[in-house]
Each structure stands twice: as structure tokens, then as C-alpha cells.
Design an enzyme around this catalytic site. Structure first.
Site: not given
Lengths: 686, 472
Positions: B165, B168, B250, B292
Site C-alpha cells: 500500500d 500505491i 465516464h 468511453c
């Protein structure tokens, strides 16, 4: 800002032409067909490119038009053109408006519905509700208890709700109606609402959902109460709730709902007396009202039209429709099933029928179910009614319960109020809708007519202005008294019509006791009959007042022209405003009143005009709408029935205004009826 | 949402005392940035030892060897560091001194994950445990469950492959495990068979909820964080760090949304990477994005040594996977789902290379077309092992020869044996500009005891023992 010859016209500065009417006229004419434009602001998120383009067109047309109008040559040319083309333009515009409206049910103008709210997304829910039998046993208990106590079994409801683990409260309310309500047979009403709150186990109590069942002596909705209790028990055992859920049983249908809503939001807007609520659960995000009166249903009918024609967000309806399809339930709108083949002519006509029914119901401005009152508080709500017809295939309580479970589970996922989809729409079927941008042009075309007519009258009243030879002369030679509009003779008719309207609004309810004393009628009848009497008396009252007041010699026609000009502008203004918040009402009134108003003049076939005008008066429109409504429902009325229904509707309209704040009655009596009287005045101008 | 992970070796050592001979300046000078050189300098044929528990010997010369002992389990590392002659390349003559303060294991990879799309409410979150206590939680967009699952599954994979961790940086905008809508509290599942709870038992989220902003993300990347930022929230990488950045959320053509209000563009991201390169904050970077039109995010990159993968091409949507009716949302996105499936097969000794990763999720599975970009990367993807970025694995050579350490006298031994003076960690007095308060004089304890004895004696003398009952 202006282009063209505006600044160069030598006549302008010297003669001091009043330019503001031209500005107004141009704005009216330009704005009229584009009424949807202003509406796009109501739907900020859905403002489309077309609207922007319209904006640009408008902005560029305005200075052009002003340049045209304020240049005297061009103005004259334009005025001549306007006079010549006025009648054909009006006819074309009217036809276009009506055709546009009728075309709304056909495919290029309707779109398929879709769920816009991402947070609800799909119907991805595993429905596990199996308490249908439980619901029925609750319902049987409820009926037994109800029979025992005579009214809502409050103690039993509280006990049962508590036993399934809700926080239970009750609220008592009372209300004396302004006059006896004969349809529901009530006058002094007192009742009790019972509600239980299911607290979300892992979230703060800041938001809530409502499941509401109205139970009144006429319609018990026992099965709905049973299903509510059974759902409450099931929901209580789930841990995924992020919003509190309020299970509410109200007495005296809308009155109880109104009392509860006012107390919940701590307001008192209709003079309801009620005890304060002791338990609340945060802002209500959505509500579903349920009406079931049979153990099995063949279909579910959904009602969306609320108070004053308000509609819930389309997403709520879409959600219901999605779960209807998922559970393979038969769902109807306006009592009409969906036509299987949308594209065919038959399908479209079926859609038109449904759409007309919706327009009529929306125009009435009445709340068609308890959900209608929630909309005032910006709580999206719909009413579901179980229908038990003669169809073979029946659905039990479990199927209905699963639909509700799915809807609540999805509503539970909301993060914001429903706002992504449309608030203004018309529905030709459950799966198709017409958005506001597409239906507003219909009324735009209709409102174009009063604008054109007013322009024509204005030009006629200033007719010296377009004599072709002179440039500066007319402005100097002709004084203000010959040109322009004299307002003094208009004061009396306007005042008298408004006073009649005020009387129509106030007297029936105020004078009911007097009337009941002097005539052999009950209070409720007295109100309706007074209403009719004043309405009819208004026709006889005001014709020749102007002769007393007006003395200035003007053109022979200038008096009625000025009055008609004023009335036309008044009418267009009112209809424009009404159509903004209730398109259906605005359109119905426009489609009837506008042609008659445009035709009316004190010469020509006056009898014909008079008959036409009476036929399109607001009262007659109401009567006609009732017949049309029943016709569309395939339950035609006889004349006598129609008249009875009409009297009942009048009383209900007045009651709705006093009890829930419906605006139809004041709008008609204070706004449109006086306006209509002005046209009546024009017709009988001497 | 995006998560990025960066794996970074660290220049975290200074406070702990550098190993003798360690001289940052010297190293920096000595090493050229051309990583290829270093890579080639490494002798081949070393065994790989996977997880550190395996034994005494790890710490080896991978390209970045000298500077990164791994992190599997630091304990054995402290004891035995095998000096490796080969690794004493330029600047690397610091076989750790067993006597001195042990060199802190340094990261070979630091890992930055981001998940930005977001909630509309803000409230404190506690990610330290897996239990969901308390009621006032933010209610994020529940339907973004899949983005959290995406991120956590990559997090799980890199952790499984040995990155701790501390290396990270995990950014999660939403707390799905504790969302009240979650029917299975304290879990986040990546598959509808409910076998793999990617939330796991110990998730350390470094940036959460509204801390996940474009600004914070860019600050972490470029290292321009406020001085008060704790170490766990920094990207402590240097020019020998391999960084993995994974982002999901998104997005659209050229941007990725953060929270509900802002977005990062591909140009901003490319510039941030360039800044990192110029500031020598990475050696090689692997960028993965699942959104996307993901390919639009890497098309503006221009910094060297960056390899990029995306779940979809420009004009394509990335699709979700694993709809779960009980939880009521999609559990994962397709691309990450198949990446996770691929990574589950990887173990520290795997020889799978980047080309294998490129083959993950073909269009028949993904519906979208995953893309990758390797033109900025200097090595052949075929030679780049998955574990170079996803794991903490270094080459280890086991030798049977005895190594004499005597001649490797530490020059600074004498200094180090001197007692060390530590600065006061929290100089309160200086901070509040006050002199420490003078202690008030207090009578000695014996005096007080004596006084009480006197009082009792006088008492008993006066009343006698038999009157005690009246007193009490």
C-alpha cells in the site's frame, strides 16, 4: 442595434412618431410562433440546438423588422401587404395550428420514451416480494375492522403498522367545505390519516419516498391498504434502503392528502384545520398512490395529470412503464391499452384518441388522484389504479407488489430529485411522448392570429399613415385626435366586464345562503345556479355604455376597432400565459375562442357571429369538452346527462378552487370571461 | 472515473538514514537516463524469486535494481541483502551495510489509482476497516459501482503481485462498500458469482470522495503537493520508477470526468506526463484507461517511455458487464473484467509480456475495440513483462560462493556509531512562540503522607477507636 434606415428617416425625428407600439408589435409577431423558446428555460438541460438557432433568427429579425417598420416608405408597403394578406394568413395559421395539433399523435412528432435518469437506469432488480396472500388477509381484516368502527380503523392500522416494525403516527384533520359537495355527499369533514415511517437502516433520514393509499367511505381501497401493509412488512426486512419510506393511509381521499401534505411541509394554504405531524422523514423525493378495489386485477391504469395540469417528471412514468413490461403486466393510460402497431394509421388514430383524452383531463386542472396534490410541492408522483374488467387473464397482488417493489428499489437509488427528463409533455401512449418543443408550435400558430388581427386593426386605426403620396405631410397635418386610439370610450366596457367577472368569481359562494333562503334550492344548487345566472346576465349587461361616455367624433369604426384591438391583445396575452403552464387548457381555449374573436365585428351577419361567439364562450367550451370526453371514452352522453354532468362539473370546479387551490375557476371568471365579454361588446357596438 | 496507479520507487529514504555510500548526487550523475542501457547492463539468466517470503535472497539487479529492493516482506530484507557484484554498476557501490541502519526497501513501482466520478455529498469516510459504521455517509452515484469495482480489482491484482500500500496511491471518489444501497455491506464484487470480493480485508484509500479532483491528481503526478501532505498521499517516485496509472470513469473524446463537475483533458494529462519526465519522476510508465473513447486520452502523449492502453477507440463506447439483479447495478466494465481475468492468472514468476496484455478482451468480448500505443516506449513490448509494472519482482541471483565483506569497509562507520541527536519532532513551543510553562512547586509526597498520618493520629487521640462508628 438597429440596422436599415431607421436613423436616416427624416420624418421620424420631427414628427415624433411613437415607435414603442411598433417595437411591441414586432416583438409580439416574432415571439409568437416561437413561444417554445421561452419554455426551453424551464428545461435547461434539454435546451436543444434548434432553440439556439431560433434565438439567433429572432435576434437578427428584430432589428430588420424594426428597420422596416420605422422607415415610412417601407412601413406603408408593409401595411398594404399586411392588409391584403391578413385574412389568408389568418386562415392558413389557424389551419396550420389545428393540423399541427392533430399531427402530434403521428410518428414524426412523437418519440419513444426512454429513462433519462442514470441513477435509475434499468429495471435491474430481483423482485422477491411474495406477500400477495398476506396482503389479501390484511385487506379482509381491514374491511372487517372498517365495518366494526364505521370509519377508518385508526387503532387497528396503527397496531398493524407497528407490528411490522414501522414508526407509526396519526394526524387528525377537519374542514368545512364552502358549500355541500353533492358528488361526494360531504360538507363538514373530519378524518384521520395514519402513516408509518420505515427508517432507512444505514442512511440519514434526509430523503423519503411515499406510498399512499386513499381510503374513503365510497372507495375503500381495502386491497390497496392490504398491499401497503404487506409491502411495509417486506420492505422492513431489507437492508438496502437509502431513503426513508412513508406508508400513508389517508381518509376522505384528496382532503386527507391535502391535510397531510400541508402539515408535512408546515404550511396552510387552503384553510385546512389539522393536527401537527409528530414524525417526519426528510424531503419527499417521489410518491406513488395506489388504488385497488379487487383481489385480482386485469390491468393497471396510471394517472399523471395533477393540480392545474401539472405533470410529474416523465421519468417516473417511464419507470412504471419499464416495470410493467418487465412483469408483463397490462398497463393502460387514460383507460386505453396501447395499440400493437404504432406505425399504422389505426395505431396513430388510437394514439390521437388517448392524447385528446389527456388534453381534456389536463385542461380540467383537477388532480386526478392523490398524486396530483404532491406535484405542487415538487414531489414527483403518479397514481396507479387497479382495474378489474372481464378479461380472462388476471394478476394477483404479488404481481402488483413486485412492480411496486421494483419501482421503489429504483427510486431508492436516486441521488437527486427526478429532473433529467421532461416535465412538459403529452402522451399518445405509454411508450410514446410529445415533447414541449414539438407541441408548442400548435398554439404558436393559433396565437399568431390575434397578433395579425391586432396589427391589421392598428394599421387601420392609423390609416392616414399609408397614403402613398406624401412623405412628411400626413404626420404634420393630421393631429393626434384623428389618428391613433382613443382610450376613454374603452374604459367603461372594460370596467364593466371585469366587474362582471369579479361578481362571477365572488357572488356564488358568498350569496349561497341568501339564495337558498329566497329560492327553494339547496346551497350546492344555489351556487351553481347563481353562477349560471351571473354568467348569462353578463351577456345582457354592458352593450351600449360607450355611447354615454364617448363624445369625441372619430372615424365611424374607430370605437369598436380600438376595443377589439384591446380585447385581441388581452386574449393573446392570457392564452399565451395559460399555455405556458397548462398547454392543454390554453390550446382548448385558443382553438375555440380565437377564430370567433377574430371574426367578430359589429357589421355583417351579426346573428351568426353572436351564435358563434356564444358557442365558444368558456362555459360552452366546458360543456362541449364534457361531451367530447365521454365520446372519446366510448360512453356517449345524452343531452340530459350532459347537462347534469355540466352542473356537477361547475360545482366541482368551484370546490376544487376553494379546497385545493385549482386555478381554472378564477382564470375563467376573472380573466377569460371578461375578455370574452369585450368581444360581445364589440359585436353589439353601435 | 479514473484510477491511476503509479508505481514508483521511492526516494523515501533520507530520514531513515541512507545506506552507507549512498549518495544521491553521485547516483544521479552517474546514471544516464537512457534506461535501455541499464536494462542491457543487467546480466541475464538470473532466477526470479517471487514473493519475498521465499527467503533470504531477494534484492536484485533488475533494470532498476540497486535502488529497489522489493517490498514483499521487508523483514528478511533488512537482515540479508545480497551484495551483487554485477549490480555495482555506475554508482551502485553500496552493498548495504549490515551494521548500519537498514535501507528501507524502496519501491520499484508506485501505484496510482484514480476514481473520480462522483458523489454529490461530502462526508467523512473511514476506509480503514471493512465494517461500515456510522450513518452519515456520502451517497455517491450508486450506478457507478462498476468503476469502483474496476479500480479495486486492479488494486487487488497489484497488491497480490507484491506491491504494498505504501507504493500505491489509490483514489476512490465513491464508497460503494458502505453505500446504504448495497445489499451486501462492506463488499464490492467483481463477478456475479460473488466469489471475488475485491474490497477485500484491507483497502487503503489515499484520496477519497471530494479529495479526488483534477488538481489533486495532477499535483500527485507532478509532485507539487503542499508540504503538509503525508507520505502516503504522495507519489514518491524517481527516475528509476516504473509507474502504472490506471484510470476509469465516464469520459468522452479527449476528456475524462472527475466528480460531477470537472474533467481532465488528454492535453493536460500529456503535459503532466511530460513534466514528470522532465522532473525525472519515472523511468517507464504504463497507462491504462477504461472509459468511453478511451484511446483519445493517450493520443496526445509525447513523453518518452510511455506505453498506453485503452478500452475503446475514439467514437466507441466502453460497455459494462456483469449485470447483477440482487445488487441492482452492473458490477464491472467489460475491459477491466477481462483484464482482471488475465491478471488473476499472473504470478510473480510469470513470463507473460505486454503483447499478451494487448490481446486481452478482443472485440468479440469487449464489443468496443481496445487500443494500445507503444511508439513512445523504447523497449519492445514483447520483452516487457507484465510484472514489470503490475508486480514487485526483481531478479535474484543465488550464489554459492562465499563473499568476503571485509574489504568493503564503510567509510562512514565511525560517524554512524556516534550517538545521534534527533530534533524534537513537534516543537510546540516554537510553534506557538511561548516559553514552556514553569512547573509549579509541589510539596514532596512524603510530606503529604506525614501530614495525613498526623491528622489521623490526632483524630484517634481525640475520639478514640470506639467512636469510629459515629464518624462513619
Amino acid at each position: 442595434m438597429y440596422v436599415g434606415n431607421y436613423g436616416k428617416d427624416p420624418g421620424l425625428g420631427r414628427a415624433g412618431v411613437r415607435s414603442w407600439p411598433y417595437h411591441l408589435l414586432v416583438l409580439c409577431v416574432l415571439l409568437n410562433p416561437f413561444t417554445p423558446l421561452s419554455l426551453t428555460f424551464l428545461k435547461m438541460r434539454r435546451m436543444d440546438l434548434i432553440s439556439f438557432q431560433r434565438c439567433h433568427v429572432l435576434c437578427s429579425l428584430y432589428p430588420l423588422a424594426m428597420g422596416l417598420l420605422l422607415d415610412s416608405h417601407r412601413r406603408r408597403a408593409l401595411a398594404r401587404l399586411l392588409l391584403r394578406l391578413n385574412t389568408p394568413l389568418c386562415v392558413v395559421s389557424y389551419v396550420a395550428g389545428v393540423v399541427w395539433f392533430l399531427a402530434l399523435a403521428f410518428s414524426p412528432l412523437t418519440q419513444n420514451t426512454y429513462i433519462s435518469e442514470n441513477a435509475m437506469g434499468s429495471t435491474m432488480v430481483e423482485e422477491q416480494f411474495e406477500g400477495g396472500e398476506h396482503a389479501l388477509s390484511y385487506a379482509r381484516d381491514f374491511i372487517a375492522q372498517r365495518r366494526k368502527t364505521g370509519n377508518l380503523p385508526v387503532a387497528w392500522l396503527e397496531r398493524t403498522m407497528r407490528s411490522v416494525g414501522l414508526e407509526v403516527y396519526s394526524q387528525s384533520f377537519s374542514r368545512t367545505l364552502p358549500f355541500p359537495d353533492e358528488t361526494h355527499e360531504r360538507y363538514m369533514v373530519s378524518g384521520t390519516n395514519v402513516y408509518g415511517i420505515l427508517r432507512a437502516p444505514r442512511a440519514a433520514s434526509t430523503e423519503s419516498l411515499v406510498l399512499i393509499v386513499p381510503s374513503s367511505p365510497g372507495t375503500l381501497n381495502a386491497q390497496a391498504v392490504g398491499l401497503l401493509l404487506s409491502l411495509a412488512a417486506y420492505f422492513r426486512s431489507q437492508i438496502y434502503w437509502a431513503k426513508d419510506i412513508i406508508f400513508l393511509v389517508t381518509e376522505h381521499d384528496l382532503l386527507g392528502t391535502e391535510a397531510w401534505l400541508e402539515a408535512y411541509h408546515d404550511v396552510n394554504i387552503t384553510g385546512m384545520q389539522s393536527s401537527a405531524l409528530r414524525g417526519r422523514a426528510g424531503a419527499i423525493q417521489a410518491a406513488v398512490a395506489l388504488e385497488l378495489n379487487s383481489d385480482v386485477v386485469t390491468s393497471l391504469d396510471v394517472a399523471v395529470e395533477g393540480l392545474n395540469g401539472q405533470l410529474p417528471n416523465l421519468d417516473l412514468l417511464n419507470l412504471f412503464h419499464a416495470f410493467c413490461q418487465k412483469e408483463a403486466l397490462l398497463c393502460t393510460l387514460q383507460g386505453k391499452l396501447q395499440h400493437s402497431d404504432w406505425a399504422s394509421l389505426g395505431g396513430s388514430l388510437h394514439g390521437l384518441q388517448t392524447l385528446m383524452l389527456m388534453v381534456l383531463r389536463q385542461a380540467s386542472g383537477r388532480p386526478h388522484g392523490p398524486h396530483g396534490l404532491f406535484l405542487r410541492y415538487h414531489v414527483e408522483a403518479i397514481t396507479l389504479r387497479g382495474i378489474n374488467s372481464f378479461r380472462q387473464y388476471k394478476y394477483d397482488m404479488t404481481a402488483v407488489g413486485k412492480t411496486l417493489e421494483g419501482m421503489f428499489r429504483k427510486l431508492n437509488n436516486l441521488l437527486e430529485r427526478l429532473h433529467q427528463s421532461y416535465f412538459f409533455y403529452l402522451l399518445p401512449s405509454l411508450s410514446r411522448f410529445v415533447s414541449i418543443g414539438l407541441y408548442m408550435p400548435a398554439i404558436g400558430f393559433l396565437l399568431f392570429i390575434p397578433g395579425l388581427k391586432a396589427l391589421e386593426l392598428w394599421v387601420k386605426l392609423n390609416k392616414v399613415d399609408f397614403s402613398p403620396e406624401e412623405q412628411l405631410g400626413p404626420l404634420q397635418l393630421v393631429g393626434q385626435d384623428v389618428r391613433g386610439v382613443a382610450l376613454t370610450p374603452l374604459v367603461a366596457p372594460v370596467l364593466i366586464s371585469q366587474a362582471t367577472g369579479l361578481a362571477l368569481y365572488l357572488l356564488p359562494v358568498m350569496g349561497q345562503h341568501v339564495a337558498a333562503q329566497h329560492f327553494p334550492v339547496a346551497e350546492a344548487e344555489a351556487v351553481v345556479l347563481t353562477l349560471l345566472a351571473i354568467y348569462v346576465a353578463g351577456l345582457a349587461l354592458p352593450h351600449s355604455t360607450h355611447r354615454v361616455v364617448s363624445s369625441t367624433p372619430r372615424g365611424p369604426d374607430s370605437g369598436w376597432m380600438a376595443l377589439k384591438l384591446l380585447a385581441l391583445l388581452y386574449l393573446a396575452l392570457q392564452l399565451g400565459c395559460i399555455s405556458l403552464f397548462n398547454f392543454s387548457l390554453g390550446f382548448l381555449l385558443a382553438v375555440t375562442m380565437v377564430p370567433a374573436a377574430a371574426l367578430t365585428q359589429p357589421s355583417g351577419p351579426r346573428l351568426l357571429y353572436a351564435v358563434l361567439l356564444v358557442l365558444v364562450s368558456p362555459g360552452a367550451t366546458l360543456l362541449g369538452s364534457l361531451f367530447l370526453w365521454r365520446e372519446l371514452q366510448e360512453a356517449p352522453l345524452t343531452l340530459a346527462e350532459g347537462w347534469q354532468l355540466f352542473l356537477g362539473a361547475l360545482a366541482q370546479g368551484v370546490l376544487d378552487h376553494h379546497l385545493y387551490g385549482a386555478l381554472l375557476f378564477p382564470l375563467l371568471s376573472l380573466g377569460l370571461y371578461p375578455c370574452w365579454l369585450l368581444f360581445w361588446n364589440v359585436l353589439f357596438w353601435k | 472515473m479514473s484510477e491511476g496507479r503509479v508505481d514508483a520507487p521511492s526516494s523515501q529514504l533520507p530520514e531513515l538514514g541512507p545506506p552507507c555510500g549512498w549518495d544521491p548526487g553521485q547516483q544521479r550523475g552517474a546514471r544516464t537516463r537512457g534506461s535501455g542501457v541499464r536494462g542491457r547492463a543487467v546480466p541475464q539468466g538470473r532466477g526470479r524469486v517471487g514473493e519475498a517470503g521465499k527467503g533470504w535472497a531477494w534484492a536484485g539487479p533488475s533494470p532498476t535494481a540497486a535502488l529497489h529492493p522489493g517490498f514483499g516482506s521487508p523483514a528478511p530484507a533488512l537482515g540479508v541483502l545480497v551484495p551483487d557484484a554485477a549490480s555495482s554498476g555506475p554508482g551502485c557501490r553500496e552493498p548495504a551495510c549490515p551494521a548500519g541502519p537498514a535501507p528501507f526497501p524502496r519501491a520499484s513501482s508506485l501505484f496510482l489509482m484514480l476514481l473520480p466520478p462522483g458523489p454529490s455529498l461530502l462526508a467523512p469516510l473511514n476506509f480503514t476497516g471493512t465494517s461500515c459504521r456510522g450513518h452519515l455517509r456520502p451517497q455517491p452515484f450508486w450506478f457507478n459501482y462498476r468503476h469502483v469495482a474496476n479500480t479495486l480489482s486492479v488494486y487487488r491484482s497489484v497488491k497480490r503481485l507484491g506491491i504494498p500500500d505504501s507504493h500505491i496511491v489509490l483514489m476512490l471518489a465513491d464508497d460503494m462498500a458502505c453505500n446504504p444501497r448495497n445489499p451486501k455491506p462492506a463488499t464490492v464484487f467483481s463477478h456475479k458469482n460473488m466469489e471475488l470480493n475485491v474490497y477485500g480485508d484491507d483497502v487503503e484509500v489515499d484520496y477519497r470522495s471530494y479529495e479526488v479532483t483534477v488538481e489533486n491528481f495532477l499535483r500527485v503526478l507532478t509532485g507539487r503537493v503542499p508540504p503538509s501532505t503525508p507520505r502516503s498521499k504522495r507519489l514518491l517516485s524517481d527516475d528509476r520508477s516504473n509507474i502504472l496509472i490506471y484510470m476509469t470513469g465516464h469520459g468522452g473524446n479527449g476528456f475524462l470526468k472527475f466528480q460531477d463537475s470537472e474533467e481532465i483533458t488528454n492535453v493536460e494529462l500529456a503535459d503532466a506526463f511530460e513534466q514528470m519526465w522532465q522532473k525525472r519522476r519515472y523511468h517507464e510508465m504504463l497507462f491504462i484507461i477504461d472509459t468511453c473513447q478511451g484511446a483519445s486520452m493517450y493520443e496526445r502523449f509525447y513523453s518518452p517511455n510511455v506505453m498506453a492502453l485503452a478500452s475503446s477507440q475514439v467514437g466507441e463506447d466502453s460497455l459494462s458487464h456483469q449485470p447483477d439483479l440482487a445488487i441492482g447495478v452492473h458490477l464491472m466494465d467489460r475491459y477491466t473484467f477481462y483484464v482482471l481475468e488475465f491478471l488473476e492468472e499472473i504470478h510473480p514468476a510469470s513470463q507473460a509480456n505486454m503483447n499478451d496484455l494487448f490481446q486481452v478482451c478482443p472485440k468479440s468480448l469487449c464489443v468496443s475495440t481496445p487500443g494500445h500505443r507503444t511508439d513512445l516506449f523504447q523497449r519492445n513490448p514483447q520483452n516487457v513483462l507484465i510484472t514489470d509494472f503490475f508486480g514487485s519482482v526483481r531478479k535474484v541471483e543465488i550464489t554459492t560462493e562465499r563473499v568476503a565483506l571485509n574489504h568493503l569497509k564503510c567509510q562512514k562507520d565511525e560517524e554512524l556509531t556516534e550517538p545521534l541527536n534527533y530534533a524534537e519532532q513537534l516543537p510546540v513551543a516554537q510553534i506557538i512562540h511561548q516559553k514552556p510553562k514553569q512547573k509549579e512547586w509541589h510539596p514532596p509526597g512524603g510530606f503529604i503522607l506525614g501530614l495525613w498520618a498526623l491528622i489521623l493520629m490526632v483524630f484517634f487521640k481525640t475520639y478514640g477507636i470506639k467512636h469510629m462508628k459515629y464518624v462513619f
